[in-house]
Design an enzyme around this catalytic site. Structure first.
Site, PDB file in Angstrom:
ATOM      1  N   GLY A 198       0.969  -1.146  -0.074  1.00 54.64           N
ATOM      2  CA  GLY A 198       0.026  -0.140   0.112  1.00 54.64           C
ATOM      3  C   GLY A 198       0.889   1.465   0.020  1.00 54.64           C
ATOM      4  N   LYS A 199       0.194   2.446   0.288  1.00 54.43           N
ATOM      5  CA  LYS A 199       1.101   3.609   0.383  1.00 54.43           C
ATOM      6  C   LYS A 199       1.948   3.997   1.414  1.00 54.43           C
ATOM      7  CE  LYS A 199      -3.321   5.348   2.561  1.00 54.43           C
ATOM      8  NZ  LYS A 199      -4.387   6.232   2.570  1.00 54.43           N
TER       9      LYS A 199
ATOM     10  N   ASP B 297      -4.354  -1.260  10.170  1.00 53.55           N
ATOM     11  CA  ASP B 297      -3.498   0.260   9.581  1.00 53.55           C
ATOM     12  C   ASP B 297      -4.016   1.546  10.560  1.00 53.55           C
ATOM     13  OD1 ASP B 297      -2.540  -1.353   7.572  1.00 53.55           O
ATOM     14  OD2 ASP B 297      -4.275  -0.641   6.155  1.00 53.55           O
TER      15      ASP B 297
ATOM     16  N   VAL C 204      -4.492 -12.009  10.325  1.00 54.74           N
ATOM     17  CA  VAL C 204      -6.075 -12.318  10.298  1.00 54.74           C
ATOM     18  C   VAL C 204      -6.611 -13.114   9.275  1.00 54.74           C
ATOM     19  CG1 VAL C 204      -8.217 -11.117  10.531  1.00 54.74           C
ATOM     20  CG2 VAL C 204      -6.232 -10.199  11.503  1.00 54.74           C
TER      21      VAL C 204
ATOM     22  N   ALA D  25       3.142   1.014   3.424  1.00 57.55           N
ATOM     23  CA  ALA D  25       3.828  -0.120   3.683  1.00 57.55           C
ATOM     24  C   ALA D  25       3.703  -1.376   2.685  1.00 57.55           C
ATOM     25  CB  ALA D  25       3.765  -0.543   5.061  1.00 57.55           C
TER      26      ALA D  25
ATOM     27  N   ASP E 146      -8.269   7.331   9.416  1.00 60.58           N
ATOM     28  CA  ASP E 146      -8.295   6.851   7.940  1.00 60.58           C
ATOM     29  C   ASP E 146      -9.165   5.720   7.868  1.00 60.58           C
ATOM     30  OD1 ASP E 146      -7.744   6.994   5.188  1.00 60.58           O
ATOM     31  OD2 ASP E 146      -6.182   5.826   5.391  1.00 60.58           O
TER      32      ASP E 146
END
Length: 285
Positions: free
Chosen positions: A26-27, A185, A124, A29, A168
């Site tokens: 992702g943005k 996150d 998870v 990590a 977020d």
């Protein structure tokens, strides 16, 4: 697969034994599935500052405590050392939040330590043992949507009682495990008492969830859980077991209700656009 450089140190130190596969990038990590003894976990490798695309950091970092006065001065001057300390603080924030929230009973992955800038935590999974899907990737019945909304609103309350706001929260920062939603996150987590935009971020978090889950249970669009819990928080009356109704009486002299409703609709449209973008990208692959 080839072991990423950032994870080799963890293998050398015996923290993990093997990198099994990439999970997502992702943005902020890249996340990998790893094996530690008999346990399968995930390792979150934070991207370098130059590779990161997350915007508006100043707004999120307002109210955060810095561990030392020297670091605080350096961050304020935006020196090279200060930028490095700011980057370290940004990563540590998620680690600290996970431990705090897990202890408070919030549905978050269990952390297993922070080593060489890598966060190792619970993987998870779904009922079959595969990596759990994101909420934004599953179809729901009206009953499931209502149940998930109630569970997630309760998680927001528990976080707020810890003095934290996700900042977020969206259907793509929630995983669906066998026992329901799990929130993930947290590098942008916000101080509820120390950030001037805290209320705005809390309402956006709740509105994002309501906008998405309301697609299956439209009656959720008529609820005001964010406003209700913030009013209780400001008055010092919000507790982990506070019973919320979703009802809230607005002061029409101060609040433009049409604008509030427009904000919810915009959040719903944004969630739909993001989902369509992900579906288009999946088809392209």
């Amino acid at each position: 697969m080839k072991t990423p450089t950032a994870l080799q140190a963890l293998i050398d130190d015996g923290v993990i034994d093997e990198v099994l596969r990439p999970l997502k990038s992702g943005k902020e990590a890249a996340v990998f599935v790893v094996r530690s003894g008999d346990d399968v976990r995930c390792a979150k490798v934070y991207k370098d500052m130059a590779q990161r695309s997350f915007q508006q950091r100043v707004q999120y970092q307002e109210g955060r405590k810095v561990r030392g006065s020297r670091e605080a001065r350096a961050i304020g001057k935006a020196s090279k050392y200060g930028r490095k300390q700011q980057e370290t603080a940004w990563k540590n924030t998620e680690v600290d939040a996970l431990y705090q929230l897990r202890e408070a009973g919030v549905r978050v992955p269990e952390p297993h330590g922070y080593f060489h800038g890598v966060l190792v935590m619970e993987l998870v999974t779904d009922a079959e043992g595969f990596s759990a899907p994101r909420l934004g990737e599953v179809e729901l019945s009206p009953e499931q949507a209502r149940e998930f909304h109630a569970v997630l609103v309760r998680q927001v309350v528990l976080m707020l009682c810890c003095g934290l706001i996700h900042g977020d929260l969206s259907p793509y920062n929630v995983l669906v495990g066998p026992e329901g939603p799990v929130v993930i996150d947290f590098p942008q987590v916000v101080s509820a008492a120390g950030n001037n935009a805290a209320r705005q971020m809390l309402l956006r978090d709740v509105n994002n969830l309501t906008a998405y889950l309301g697609r299956w249970a439209p009656e959720l669009f008529e609820t005001w859980y964010g406003e209700e819990m913030w009013a209780l928080f400001e008055a010092g009356d919000l507790h982990t077991d506070s019973a919320l109704t979703g009802k809230f009486t607005h002061d029409e002299r101060r609040v433009d209700l049409d604008s509030v409703r427009d904000a919810i609709n915009e959040a719903r449209d944004e969630a739909l656009i993001r989902q369509q973008g992900r579906e288009a990208a999946a088809l392209a692959d």
